[in-house]
Design a protein around this motif. Structure first.
Motif, mmCIF file in Angstrom:
data_model
loop_
_atom_site.group_PDB
_atom_site.id
_atom_site.type_symbol
_atom_site.label_atom_id
_atom_site.label_comp_id
_atom_site.label_asym_id
_atom_site.label_seq_id
_atom_site.Cartn_x
_atom_site.Cartn_y
_atom_site.Cartn_z
ATOM 1 N N TYR A 1 103.435 2.888 -110.066
ATOM 2 C CA TYR A 1 102.396 2.340 -109.189
ATOM 3 C C TYR A 1 103.040 1.237 -108.349
ATOM 4 N N ARG B 1 102.869 6.521 -106.911
ATOM 5 C CA ARG B 1 101.476 6.355 -106.515
ATOM 6 C C ARG B 1 101.335 5.048 -105.731
ATOM 7 N N LEU C 1 99.425 2.342 -103.856
ATOM 8 C CA LEU C 1 98.077 1.785 -103.826
ATOM 9 C C LEU C 1 97.598 1.512 -102.410
ATOM 10 N N PHE D 1 94.148 4.765 -106.764
ATOM 11 C CA PHE D 1 95.236 4.414 -107.672
ATOM 12 C C PHE D 1 95.037 3.023 -108.271
ATOM 13 N N GLU E 1 92.712 3.452 -111.117
ATOM 14 C CA GLU E 1 93.433 4.064 -112.231
ATOM 15 C C GLU E 1 94.245 3.021 -112.999
ATOM 16 N N LYS F 1 95.592 14.277 -100.462
ATOM 17 C CA LYS F 1 96.840 14.525 -101.161
ATOM 18 C C LYS F 1 97.501 15.797 -100.617
#
Length: 243
Positions: free
Chosen positions: A99, A130, A132, A138, A141, A234
């Protein structure tokens, strides 16, 4: 007639002086009259302040006879165990998930994210990155995984479903050679980048063309439900490929 007054040539004799006694001032008289304070005086002739009392003697003997209490040993601290696997949405157990953010608003954070990604990419393994800044989902998450409200510090690295740490931990593990052991079971990365998204893992939404707005004659403008707040979806080529 009287004789005129004149000095007498006869010397007056005083009391016989002793050869062992001489006193010139009053200080000498006081020092002679004072009681000598000798450490060898008997208890009978010793001053009252120097005589030991029964209570002082007994307390001194009692303090020497009673041993000092020993300090209690500190309880042993529990040793930290291995990290517990963390469930990460959309990731299996044999994957690296990072992340991070690609925004340059906070320069130190951007540099840390760039350095961590560069270190991990050097092992040529598959990495699920991922961003943000590309999708706020994200962030939700990561907050759910860490159990911490607010915006967490970035980057955050997970390997095999276990939280490894941030930029400082990744640098230290890489310097001592432990990071290489952690990524041994991760599949190798495929050469090249995705032709559809260029490695960003997101493409423009085909419904709103990246505007995140749709127009209807009856209701006017409304938000597009097919993309995120940035008008991105995505990349199907990246998400369909096994990571």
């Amino acid at each position: 007639m009287w004789r005129p007054w004149a000095k007498s040539t006869v010397k007056a004799r005083g009391p016989p002086s002793s050869g062992s006694f001489s006193c010139t001032t009053f200080k000498d008289i006081q020092s002679l009259c004072a009681e000598p304070s000798s450490p060898f005086l008997s208890p009978r002739h010793r001053p009252l302040l120097l005589r030991p009392t029964v209570a002082a003697t007994s307390s001194l003997l009692r303090s020497r006879s009673v041993p000092a209490p020993r300090p209690e040993p500190e309880p042993a601290k529990p040793q930290p165990g291995p990290p517990v696997p963390v469930p990460i949405p959309g990731a299996d157990g044999n994957r690296i998930v990072v992340y991070f953010t690609s925004l340059r608003v906070v320069r130190p954070t951007f540099e840390d994210c760039k350095a961590v990604r560069s270190i991990l990419r050097g092992f040529r393994v598959r990495i699920d990155e991922r961003d943000l800044s590309m999708d706020s989902g994200f962030l939700a998450e990561l907050q759910g995984i860490l159990g911490e409200p607010g915006k967490p510090a970035l980057p955050r690295v997970f390997i095999g479903g276990r939280y490894v740490g941030g930029a400082e931990e990744i640098r230290q593990l890489h310097e001592i050679g432990e990071l290489k052991k952690l990524v041994e079971g991760v599949p190798a990365a495929e050469p090249g980048v995705c032709d559809a998204c260029g490695g960003y893992r997101f493409v423009l939404c085909g419904e709103c063309n990246g505007s995140h707005k749709l127009y209807a004659e009856k209701g006017g403008f409304r938000s597009c439900t097919a993309c995120n707040e940035n008008g991105l979806v995505k990349c199907l080529s990246c998400t369909s490929a096994p990571l």
